[in-house]
Design a protein around this motif. Structure first.
Motif, PDB file in Angstrom:
ATOM      1  N   LYS A  81     -17.034  -8.234  -4.780  1.00 39.61           N
ATOM      2  CA  LYS A  81     -18.022  -9.261  -4.458  1.00 39.61           C
ATOM      3  C   LYS A  81     -18.452  -9.192  -2.998  1.00 39.61           C
ATOM      4  N   ASN A  82     -17.990  -8.178  -2.277  1.00 41.93           N
ATOM      5  CA  ASN A  82     -18.389  -7.986  -0.883  1.00 41.93           C
ATOM      6  C   ASN A  82     -19.812  -7.424  -0.827  1.00 41.93           C
ATOM      7  N   PRO A  83     -20.543  -7.681   0.264  1.00 42.34           N
ATOM      8  CA  PRO A  83     -21.906  -7.149   0.384  1.00 42.34           C
ATOM      9  C   PRO A  83     -21.948  -5.646   0.694  1.00 42.34           C
ATOM     10  N   GLU A  84     -20.779  -5.052   0.954  1.00 39.81           N
ATOM     11  CA  GLU A  84     -20.732  -3.618   1.249  1.00 39.81           C
ATOM     12  C   GLU A  84     -19.656  -2.960   0.369  1.00 39.81           C
ATOM     13  N   PRO A  85     -19.680  -1.630   0.265  1.00 38.66           N
ATOM     14  CA  PRO A  85     -18.643  -0.941  -0.506  1.00 38.66           C
ATOM     15  C   PRO A  85     -17.263  -1.267   0.054  1.00 38.66           C
ATOM     16  N   SER A  86     -16.270  -1.339  -0.823  1.00 40.04           N
ATOM     17  CA  SER A  86     -14.902  -1.643  -0.394  1.00 40.04           C
ATOM     18  C   SER A  86     -13.918  -0.780  -1.163  1.00 40.04           C
ATOM     19  N   ARG A  87     -12.764  -0.575  -0.527  1.00 47.44           N
ATOM     20  CA  ARG A  87     -11.666   0.159  -1.165  1.00 47.44           C
ATOM     21  C   ARG A  87     -10.531  -0.835  -1.373  1.00 47.44           C
ATOM     22  N   PHE A  88      -9.966  -0.821  -2.577  1.00 44.55           N
ATOM     23  CA  PHE A  88      -8.900  -1.747  -2.939  1.00 44.55           C
ATOM     24  C   PHE A  88      -7.639  -0.973  -3.286  1.00 44.55           C
ATOM     25  N   HIS A  89      -6.502  -1.502  -2.858  1.00 45.21           N
ATOM     26  CA  HIS A  89      -5.207  -0.915  -3.218  1.00 45.21           C
ATOM     27  C   HIS A  89      -4.495  -1.908  -4.135  1.00 45.21           C
ATOM     28  N   LEU A  90      -3.982  -1.411  -5.257  1.00 43.10           N
ATOM     29  CA  LEU A  90      -3.313  -2.250  -6.252  1.00 43.10           C
ATOM     30  C   LEU A  90      -1.821  -1.945  -6.289  1.00 43.10           C
ATOM     31  N   SER A  91      -1.025  -2.985  -6.468  1.00 44.84           N
ATOM     32  CA  SER A  91       0.406  -2.821  -6.711  1.00 44.84           C
ATOM     33  C   SER A  91       0.872  -4.006  -7.545  1.00 44.84           C
ATOM     34  N   ILE A  92       2.052  -3.872  -8.138  1.00 43.82           N
ATOM     35  CA  ILE A  92       2.620  -4.945  -8.943  1.00 43.82           C
ATOM     36  C   ILE A  92       4.034  -5.202  -8.459  1.00 43.82           C
ATOM     37  N   GLU A  93       4.339  -6.491  -8.209  1.00 42.27           N
ATOM     38  CA  GLU A  93       5.665  -6.902  -7.740  1.00 42.27           C
ATOM     39  C   GLU A  93       6.354  -7.704  -8.837  1.00 42.27           C
ATOM     40  N   ALA A  94       7.697  -7.675  -8.818  1.00 46.70           N
ATOM     41  CA  ALA A  94       8.475  -8.407  -9.819  1.00 46.70           C
ATOM     42  C   ALA A  94       9.786  -8.865  -9.210  1.00 46.70           C
ATOM     43  N   PRO A  95      10.411  -9.891  -9.819  1.00 48.44           N
ATOM     44  CA  PRO A  95      11.697 -10.377  -9.313  1.00 48.44           C
ATOM     45  C   PRO A  95      12.877  -9.476  -9.713  1.00 48.44           C
ATOM     46  N   VAL A  96      12.619  -8.459 -10.536  1.00 44.33           N
ATOM     47  CA  VAL A  96      13.642  -7.495 -10.963  1.00 44.33           C
ATOM     48  C   VAL A  96      13.069  -6.092 -10.764  1.00 44.33           C
ATOM     49  N   PRO A  97      13.909  -5.055 -10.763  1.00 47.22           N
ATOM     50  CA  PRO A  97      13.386  -3.698 -10.632  1.00 47.22           C
ATOM     51  C   PRO A  97      12.465  -3.342 -11.808  1.00 47.22           C
ATOM     52  N   ILE A  98      11.333  -2.735 -11.492  1.00 40.74           N
ATOM     53  CA  ILE A  98      10.371  -2.345 -12.523  1.00 40.74           C
ATOM     54  C   ILE A  98       9.897  -0.922 -12.277  1.00 40.74           C
ATOM     55  N   GLU A  99       9.321  -0.339 -13.318  1.00 43.17           N
ATOM     56  CA  GLU A  99       8.629   0.945 -13.189  1.00 43.17           C
ATOM     57  C   GLU A  99       7.171   0.660 -13.510  1.00 43.17           C
ATOM     58  N   VAL A 100       6.292   1.050 -12.599  1.00 45.08           N
ATOM     59  CA  VAL A 100       4.865   0.782 -12.762  1.00 45.08           C
ATOM     60  C   VAL A 100       4.102   2.103 -12.777  1.00 45.08           C
ATOM     61  N   VAL A 101       3.211   2.236 -13.749  1.00 41.35           N
ATOM     62  CA  VAL A 101       2.284   3.361 -13.770  1.00 41.35           C
ATOM     63  C   VAL A 101       0.882   2.762 -13.734  1.00 41.35           C
TER      64      VAL A 101
END
Length: 93
Positions: free
Chosen positions: A13-33
């Motif tokens: 929703k920004n007026p210019e191009p943007s780069r986003f970084h995604l991650s997922i956090e959890a209260p226990v150890p997880i494996e994220v793909v």
């Protein structure tokens, strides 16, 4: 192992191009793909990023609240979105 597939829908929703970084956090150890942890979007463009989260069954006693963390690399703004991780142990609760 209990796995949940997710699809993260991003909209720039920004007026210019943007780069986003995604991650997922959890209260226990997880494996994220993540299909693409770094996404560049033009202004008002959108993208859907597939994600798979795996957690060892013994760590899942019921529904868990995970957090999707989206960082706008241009502005530094960080958005945190809650995400429910369901398991066979959480059905009916």
């Amino acid at each position: 192992v209990v796995r949940n597939p997710f699809e993260i829908h991003l909209v720039n929703k920004n007026p210019e191009p943007s780069r986003f970084h995604l991650s997922i956090e959890a209260p226990v150890p997880i494996e994220v793909v993540l299909g693409t942890p770094d996404v560049e979007l033009a202004s008002l463009a959108d993208a859907r990023v597939p994600a798979m989260v795996s957690i060892k069954r013994e760590l899942v006693k019921g529904p868990l609240e995970l957090t999707i963390v989206i960082t706008d690399s241009h502005s530094g703004v960080v958005k945190r979105q809650p995400l429910a991780f369901l398991s066979p142990m959480s059905v009916g609760r």
